[in-house]
Scaffold this active site. Structure first.
Site, PDB file in Angstrom:
ATOM      1  N   HIS A 125      51.264  39.101  39.138  1.00 39.55           N
ATOM      2  CA  HIS A 125      51.982  40.367  38.873  1.00 39.55           C
ATOM      3  C   HIS A 125      53.452  40.318  39.307  1.00 39.55           C
ATOM      4  O   HIS A 125      54.209  41.232  38.998  1.00 39.55           O
ATOM      5  CB  HIS A 125      51.309  41.538  39.597  1.00 39.55           C
ATOM      6  CG  HIS A 125      49.933  41.847  39.092  1.00 39.55           C
ATOM      7  ND1 HIS A 125      49.663  42.071  37.765  1.00 39.55           N
ATOM      8  CD2 HIS A 125      48.737  41.949  39.744  1.00 39.55           C
ATOM      9  CE1 HIS A 125      48.366  42.304  37.616  1.00 39.55           C
ATOM     10  NE2 HIS A 125      47.780  42.238  38.795  1.00 39.55           N
ATOM     11  N   ASP A 162      42.075  36.454  34.914  1.00 40.27           N
ATOM     12  CA  ASP A 162      41.985  37.570  35.862  1.00 40.27           C
ATOM     13  C   ASP A 162      41.771  38.860  35.055  1.00 40.27           C
ATOM     14  O   ASP A 162      42.246  38.981  33.928  1.00 40.27           O
ATOM     15  CB  ASP A 162      43.290  37.648  36.663  1.00 40.27           C
ATOM     16  CG  ASP A 162      43.225  38.664  37.801  1.00 40.27           C
ATOM     17  OD1 ASP A 162      43.012  38.245  38.943  1.00 40.27           O
ATOM     18  OD2 ASP A 162      43.389  39.883  37.527  1.00 40.27           O
ATOM     19  N   HIS A 164      43.059  41.664  35.410  1.00 40.07           N
ATOM     20  CA  HIS A 164      44.324  42.389  35.205  1.00 40.07           C
ATOM     21  C   HIS A 164      45.276  41.532  34.383  1.00 40.07           C
ATOM     22  O   HIS A 164      45.281  40.304  34.512  1.00 40.07           O
ATOM     23  CB  HIS A 164      44.962  42.736  36.553  1.00 40.07           C
ATOM     24  CG  HIS A 164      44.071  43.539  37.442  1.00 40.07           C
ATOM     25  ND1 HIS A 164      43.291  42.957  38.440  1.00 40.07           N
ATOM     26  CD2 HIS A 164      43.816  44.866  37.471  1.00 40.07           C
ATOM     27  CE1 HIS A 164      42.597  43.920  39.039  1.00 40.07           C
ATOM     28  NE2 HIS A 164      42.890  45.080  38.478  1.00 40.07           N
TER      29      HIS A 164
HETATM   30 ZN   LIG Z   1      43.232  40.974  39.171  1.00 35.00          ZN
END
Ligand SMILES: [Zn+2]
Length: 309
Positions: A125, A162, A164
């Site tokens: 991220h 993942d 996300h």
């Molecule tokens: Zn994640």
């Protein structure tokens, strides 16, 4: 040739607030699992400290300097609502960078068939200019760029399963025709990016969003129909995996229903592509995974598959 497992005890010293899902117990669980007899053939090494020069392959100097200044000598400081630093965070994050770079070195030099880097905090991220979502430096992205700069790799791929979306990795490679970023993730979910229409400036981004309650069937379909064909056409000379295990059915942060064998399955498919185009070279970097049992069994399936190389 063996699979190399890299980690470092300094990554236990990144302390998050009480009750935070991204906690040191995750690494303790992974170390316990990979300490079992069946994983005895793993080559093992400590993640070195990453250099600022390597971080600068993907992040601005300002981002690096700012984080170092924010690093507290005691207690916890918040970088955003769910991302925080303790006194040990900066070194832990540097171990993630260093481990990823060392894994690339080992795989590119032919000292290991492939490698798994288990460090925390995670990385996918973190955008070019800012930390976000538990992440400080984009370890997987740095691994890909480092392989290009140091070893003359022309095309590298980052494949992210993942749960996300890796907005940071996408941000870093959006306008880079030499790196393909592929991601399956639950949508809608944090961080909100990752629709199939986000394709990068050179069609080098492949997003395959999944819906809440999707499971192994939909996950495998997304890889077989969307990601693997484009990955093969791109013909990467190195595959970096953003290995998050929070799409496991037990995970508390999301609601996909993968099982450990699905992580083993996708690892084997990526190994097949790597064997065709990349001399088998895979560097896998830990991202999320917040249920300790789900994380342990998924890591076992993933690393077990890598060891079958
Ligand atoms: Zn994640």
């Amino acid at each position: 040739m063996t699979t190399l497992f890299l980690t470092h005890s300094a990554c236990l010293d990144h302390h998050t607030p009480e009750g935070h899902p991204e906690r040191a117990a995750r690494l303790v669980a992974i170390n316990k699992t990979l300490g079992e007899e069946r994983f005895a053939p793993l080559a093992r090494a400590e993640s070195p400290i990453g250099s600022l020069e390597h971080i600068a392959l993907c992040h601005t100097d300002h981002h690096i300097v700012e984080l170092r200044h924010m690093s507290p000598s005691t207690g916890i400081v918040y970088v955003d609502g769910d991302t925080s630093m303790s006194p040990g965070t900066f070194e832990a994050a540097l171990r993630g960078v260093g481990g990823s770079v060392a894994a690339v070195d080992a795989v590119m030099k032919g000292e290991a068939a492939n490698a798994f880097v288990a460090t925390r905090p995670p990385g996918h991220h973190a955008e070019i200019t800012k930390p976000m979502g538990f992440c400080f430096f984009g370890n997987a992205a740095i691994a890909a760029r480092y392989a290009q700069r140091q070893y003359g790799i022309e095309r590298a791929a980052v494949v992210d399963f993942d749960v996300h979306h890796g907005n940071g990795t996408q941000d870093i490679f959006w306008g880079d025709r030499t790196v393909m970023y592929c991601s399956t993730h639950q949508m809608p979910l944090f961080p909100g990016t990752g629709s199939q229409g986000e394709r990068g400036e050179y069609d080098n981004i492949v997003n395959a969003p999944l819906a809440s309650e999707d499971g192994g069937t939909e996950f495998r379909f997304a890889f077989e129909q969307l990601i693997l064909p484009q990955l093969k056409r791109f013909s990467p000379e190195l595959i970096v995996i953003s290995a998050g295990f929070d799409a496991h059915y037990r995970d508390p942060l999301a609601s996909l229903n993968l099982r450990a064998e699905d992580f083993g399955w996708v690892t084997e498919r990526l190994m097949e592509v790597a064997a065709q185009t990349a001399g088998g070279r895979i560097v896998s970097v830990l991202e999320g995974g917040y249920d300790l049992q789900g994380l342990s069994e998924s890591v076992a399936a993933h690393v077990g598959a890598l060891m079958g190389a």
